[in-house]
Scaffold this motif. Structure first.
Motif, short mmCIF file in Angstrom:
data_model
loop_
_atom_site.label_atom_id
_atom_site.label_comp_id
_atom_site.label_asym_id
_atom_site.label_seq_id
_atom_site.Cartn_x
_atom_site.Cartn_y
_atom_site.Cartn_z
N LEU A 3 7.33 -49.10 -31.12
CA LEU A 3 8.75 -48.94 -31.45
C LEU A 3 8.97 -48.65 -32.93
N ASP A 4 8.09 -49.16 -33.80
CA ASP A 4 8.21 -48.83 -35.23
C ASP A 4 8.00 -47.33 -35.44
N GLU A 5 7.02 -46.78 -34.74
CA GLU A 5 6.76 -45.34 -34.87
C GLU A 5 7.93 -44.52 -34.31
N VAL A 6 8.50 -44.96 -33.19
CA VAL A 6 9.67 -44.28 -32.63
C VAL A 6 10.76 -44.21 -33.69
N GLN A 7 11.04 -45.35 -34.31
CA GLN A 7 12.09 -45.39 -35.32
C GLN A 7 11.75 -44.47 -36.50
N ASP A 8 10.51 -44.49 -36.97
CA ASP A 8 10.10 -43.63 -38.08
C ASP A 8 10.26 -42.15 -37.74
N TRP A 55 17.29 -43.94 -26.63
CA TRP A 55 16.61 -45.20 -26.32
C TRP A 55 15.35 -44.96 -25.53
N THR A 56 14.40 -45.91 -25.71
CA THR A 56 13.10 -45.82 -25.07
C THR A 56 12.37 -47.15 -25.18
N SER A 57 11.35 -47.31 -24.38
CA SER A 57 10.42 -48.42 -24.55
C SER A 57 9.21 -47.93 -25.35
N GLY A 58 9.19 -46.64 -25.67
CA GLY A 58 8.08 -46.04 -26.38
C GLY A 58 6.99 -45.52 -25.46
N ALA A 59 7.18 -45.68 -24.17
CA ALA A 59 6.14 -45.27 -23.21
C ALA A 59 6.67 -44.19 -22.28
N GLU A 60 6.47 -42.97 -22.60
CA GLU A 60 6.66 -41.76 -21.81
C GLU A 60 8.08 -41.35 -21.49
N ALA A 61 9.07 -42.24 -21.38
CA ALA A 61 10.43 -41.86 -21.01
C ALA A 61 11.36 -42.03 -22.22
N ALA A 68 31.46 -40.20 -23.30
CA ALA A 68 32.02 -39.67 -22.06
C ALA A 68 31.01 -39.68 -20.92
N GLY A 69 29.89 -40.40 -21.10
CA GLY A 69 28.98 -40.63 -19.99
C GLY A 69 27.99 -39.54 -19.68
N PHE A 70 27.71 -38.65 -20.62
CA PHE A 70 26.72 -37.59 -20.41
C PHE A 70 25.38 -38.03 -20.96
N GLY A 71 24.28 -37.63 -20.28
CA GLY A 71 22.97 -38.02 -20.76
C GLY A 71 21.89 -37.05 -20.33
N HIS A 72 20.71 -37.25 -20.89
CA HIS A 72 19.56 -36.39 -20.63
C HIS A 72 18.31 -37.24 -20.81
N GLN A 73 17.26 -36.92 -20.08
CA GLN A 73 16.01 -37.64 -20.22
C GLN A 73 14.85 -36.67 -20.29
N GLU A 74 13.83 -37.06 -21.02
CA GLU A 74 12.61 -36.28 -21.17
C GLU A 74 11.42 -37.22 -20.99
N PHE A 75 10.32 -36.70 -20.47
CA PHE A 75 9.12 -37.50 -20.22
C PHE A 75 7.90 -36.80 -20.78
N ASP A 76 6.97 -37.58 -21.35
CA ASP A 76 5.68 -37.04 -21.76
C ASP A 76 4.73 -38.20 -21.97
N ALA A 78 1.63 -37.73 -23.55
CA ALA A 78 0.85 -37.48 -24.76
C ALA A 78 1.66 -37.81 -26.01
N HIS A 79 1.00 -38.35 -27.01
CA HIS A 79 1.65 -38.73 -28.26
C HIS A 79 2.36 -37.54 -28.91
N GLU A 80 1.70 -36.40 -28.98
CA GLU A 80 2.30 -35.22 -29.62
C GLU A 80 3.56 -34.79 -28.89
N GLY A 81 3.53 -34.87 -27.55
CA GLY A 81 4.70 -34.53 -26.76
C GLY A 81 5.85 -35.51 -27.00
N GLN A 82 5.53 -36.77 -27.16
CA GLN A 82 6.57 -37.78 -27.42
C GLN A 82 7.24 -37.55 -28.77
N VAL A 83 6.44 -37.20 -29.77
CA VAL A 83 7.01 -36.88 -31.09
C VAL A 83 7.94 -35.67 -30.98
N ALA A 84 7.50 -34.64 -30.26
CA ALA A 84 8.32 -33.44 -30.07
C ALA A 84 9.62 -33.77 -29.33
N ILE A 85 9.54 -34.65 -28.33
CA ILE A 85 10.74 -35.05 -27.60
C ILE A 85 11.74 -35.74 -28.52
#
Length: 140
Positions: A3-8, A55-61, A68-76, A78-85
């Motif tokens: 989670l520290d890395e997610v925030q960074d 928001w995330t738990s830091g693991a793939e999602a 107004a209740g709109f949202g989107h989700q991405e999954f990966d 791989a670490h590089e994919g998570q950074v890109a997301i």
């Protein structure tokens, strides 16, 4: 990704996008990051309709919610994919907060048309769909 890395990563992406302020909260293994426009002349509270939540738990999602209740989700996985997301989600937040989106509807074979926001980031269009729970609340 911890989670520290997610925030960074989100803070770094927000600096790249520019004009954004980031704050975060942690609860039960999840991190919630609020992104808002940087207020001119310092910090101060902004109305909820001027904040975007990632928001995330830091693991793939990874999730983004806008007012107004709109949202989107991405999954990966791989670490590089998570950074890109995370960079993508911050870009979407920046575009949303600058008012660069369109609200649209897509027809559905049965039932009502589905509403979504269309936001372009990195030359690609993304759809943030209205969450069903929010839509049900609005119908009451």
């Amino acid at each position: 990704m911890d989670l520290d890395e997610v925030q960074d990563v989100v803070e770094s992406a927000a600096r790249e996008v520019g004009g954004l302020s980031v704050s975060s909260e942690r609860d039960g293994g999840y991190i919630t990051i609020l992104i808002r426009p940087s207020p001119p002349g310092g910090s101060g509270p902004l109305p909820a309709d001027r904040r975007v939540r990632i928001w995330t738990s830091g693991a793939e999602a990874f999730f983004i919610d806008v007012p107004a209740g709109f949202g989107h989700q991405e999954f990966d996985h791989a670490h590089e994919g998570q950074v890109a997301i995370l960079h993508l989600l911050v870009s979407l937040a920046g575009e949303y907060l600058r008012g660069r989106f369109e609200e649209k509807e897509e027809p559905r074979p049965f039932g009502r048309a589905r509403r979504y926001l269309e936001i372009t980031a990195g030359g690609q269009s993304y759809r943030l769909y209205r969450k069903q729970v929010e839509a049900q609340k609005l119908c009451r």
